[in-house]
Enzyme design. Structure first.
Site, PDB file in Angstrom:
ATOM      1  CE  LYS A 223     -14.405  15.007 -55.067  1.00  0.00           C
ATOM      2  NZ  LYS A 223     -15.501  14.287 -55.230  1.00  0.00           N
ATOM      3  N   GLY A 224     -10.024  18.313 -55.812  1.00  0.00           N
ATOM      4  CA  GLY A 224      -8.740  18.099 -56.768  1.00  0.00           C
ATOM      5  C   GLY A 224      -8.376  16.454 -56.495  1.00  0.00           C
ATOM      6  NE  ARG A 225      -2.197  16.201 -58.541  1.00  0.00           N
ATOM      7  CZ  ARG A 225      -0.915  16.358 -59.205  1.00  0.00           C
ATOM      8  NH1 ARG A 225      -0.927  15.463 -60.259  1.00  0.00           N
ATOM      9  NH2 ARG A 225      -0.141  17.102 -58.897  1.00  0.00           N
ATOM     10  CG  ASP A 343       2.406  20.517 -58.107  1.00  0.00           C
ATOM     11  OD1 ASP A 343       2.410  20.663 -59.298  1.00  0.00           O
ATOM     12  OD2 ASP A 343       1.370  19.979 -57.691  1.00  0.00           O
TER      13      ASP A 343
END
Length: 517
Positions: A223-225, A343
């Site tokens: 899970k991330g932003r 990124d």
């Protein structure tokens, strides 16, 4: 005395016609409730032109009961008698009736006058000429409001239709089922991908349209932003499903668009399978289905594993190879534009089963369209990971209209990732030594650094990650240390290109086997 009635002046009696002496005959009226000088009921007098009157109006007694109130009296000739006798004695009181006379004394006592009906309140309504402007206004407002609501309903239905068929042009209307006559949707996943055009756009459009209904979620693996990653099963095979938050719609669209770029497919870029939108009337999920790599991200892998120099070289080569493919423009009828990732970091690089790596997460990527000399910048607010930002990004001195500046920023971040991997590479023949895993600038900035923290360390103090002396004892680490230092040079023009890094690493032992400790 001779009594004469003149047509214009009634009630006049001439006493001496020869001397023109005359007197005015005064007419008497009955008064009650309207007697002069507040006298009691009785008699009042009028002069020529005056009138005797009787009126009746609605009144309310102390018990709240309505009753007719009658009044009798005289109207002087100088008080607008004619208008008053037409019903304007009290203009603002419409519940009143009045009658007048002057033909005899006390003539008003015998006048018969009916009790007035109380009119309806003067409220704007329909059916009268006075209310026509109100009716027109009400009709206009109702019409405009109806058109406005219909417009909103039309836009909403159009949006839902786009969502159902894939938004932002993901699923073109030019791909009905009859245009894919040779697609057998029951075949294995690998053969379906190979059957597509080979351009790197994943499954055929027909299959992508229905994949969300055939996906079986197994468990959450990260899970991330941007959202959450799930392990799922599709046609009996394991796949990774990236579920984006509704606030990250722009990232989902951008990443899907990049994955569907012609000639995008590469062994060191995460394999794209499909993109779909799953939802009901109350919620929507934006899905990105890709290949699943059980070893996870490079960030997680380095926490628990050390590397031999050969394994380090394989990983480094694969990462550089994938980034070089992104940066390279392929000219042709169906060519590939140059793409900058923007990124690059260890969390956006996945470890494959064979020890190689592949690059993922293209939500911030930009394309360079050389034919129109235009850079497609994604319409989202994310700006990358601060810890991996190049000095020109931190100082905001980057030339946003120059695509080469984005590629050089990727190379800077690549150098930091190579440093992360090199720390976990063991050295020594008998005693294997490796450093604990650490993120770049772990000893210079806080765990969640701000742009000011990074700018102070990278731009002002010009700090860079430390290169241990033990790396000089290994030829692979020695070369890697030189390459990474040229990658994170403060001046963008002094940094290596990805193609130059790829060629340099290719000269180190061309045939290596992966040996992971």
């Amino acid at each position: 005395m001779v009594e004469l009635w003149d047509a214009g002046v009634p009630n006049v009696h001439f006493l001496n016609h020869s001397s023109a002496e005359f007197r005015v005959q005064v007419r008497k009226c009955y008064c009650e409730g309207h007697c002069p000088n507040r006298q009691s009921n009785g008699t009042c007098e009028i002069k020529p032109g005056g009138m005797c009157f009787t009126d009746v109006e609605a009144a309310i007694n102390d018990d709240g009961v309505e009753y007719p109130l009658r009044r009798y009296g005289c109207l002087p000739p100088d008080d607008g008698t004619f208008m008053q006798c037409k019903g304007h004695l009290v203009p603002h009181r419409q519940s009143k009736s009045i009658q007048c006379c002057d033909d005899a004394d006390f003539c008003n006592r015998d006048l018969k006058i009916s009790y007035p009906e109380r009119p309806e309140p003067d409220v704007p309504g329909f059916g009268t000429q006075d209310n026509l402007p109100f009716i027109v206004l009400l009709t206009s407002v109702t019409f405009c409001l109806t058109v406005f609501l219909l417009g909103i309903a039309f836009v909403y239905m159009k949006y839902r239709k786009k969502e159902a068929h894939g938004k932002f042009g993901l699923y073109s209307k030019g791909y009905p089922s009859e245009k894919c006559p040779n697609v057998d949707i029951h075949r294995p996943l690998t053969s379906l991908i190979e059957q597509s055009s080979g351009s790197g756009s994943g499954l055929p459009i027909l299959v992508q349209r229905t994949i969300s209904k055939q996906i079986h979620m197994v468990q959450s693996v990260g899970k991330g932003r941007y959202g959450e990653v799930w392990l799922a099963r599709f046609r009996g095979e394991r796949v990774a499903v990236k579920v984006f938050f509704t606030t990250e719609e722009a990232s989902w669209f951008r990443e899907t668009e990049i994955y569907q770029t012609v000639l995008m497919r590469h062994e060191n870029i995460l394999g794209f399978i499909a993109a779909d939108i799953k939802g009901t009337g109350s919620w929507t999920q934006m899905l990105l289905i890709t290949e699943y790599h059980e070893k996870g991200s490079l960030f997680d892998y380095l926490q628990d594993h050390c590397l031999e120099s050969n394994g380090l070289l394989v990983m480094a080569r694969s990462i550089v190879s994938g980034l070089a493919h992104l940066h390279t423009e392929i000219i042709g009828t169906k060519g590939k534009p140059a793409i900058a990732h923007r990124d690059i970091k260890s969390k956006n690089i996945l470890v494959k089963r064979n020890g190689e790596c592949c690059i993922a997460d293209f939500g911030l990527a930009v394309k360079y369209l050389s034919d129109v000399n235009e850079i497609e910048v994604p319409p989202n607010i994310r700006s990358g990971t601060r810890r991996y930002m190049a000095p020109e990004l931190l100082s905001k001195s980057i030339d946003v209209n120059n695509f080469e500046a984005y590629r050089k920023a990727d190379v800077y971040a690549l150098g930091l990732v190579m440093w992360e991997m090199s720390r976990r590479c063991v050295t020594g023949d008998k005693l294997k030594i490796a450093d604990d895993y650490a993120v770049p600038y772990y000893d210079c900035v806080p765990s969640d650094p701000s742009c000011d923290d990074m700018s102070l360390a990278v731009c002002v103090k010009k700090l860079r990650p430390q290169v241990p002396l033990r790396w000089e004892t290994d030829p692979v680490l020695r070369t890697m240390s030189k390459v990474m230092q040229e990658c994170w040079h403060h001046s963008p023009d002094a940094r290596l290109t990805t193609l130059r890094v790829k060629k340099t690493l290719a000269r180190l032992e061309p045939d290596v086997t992966v040996n992971i400790v």
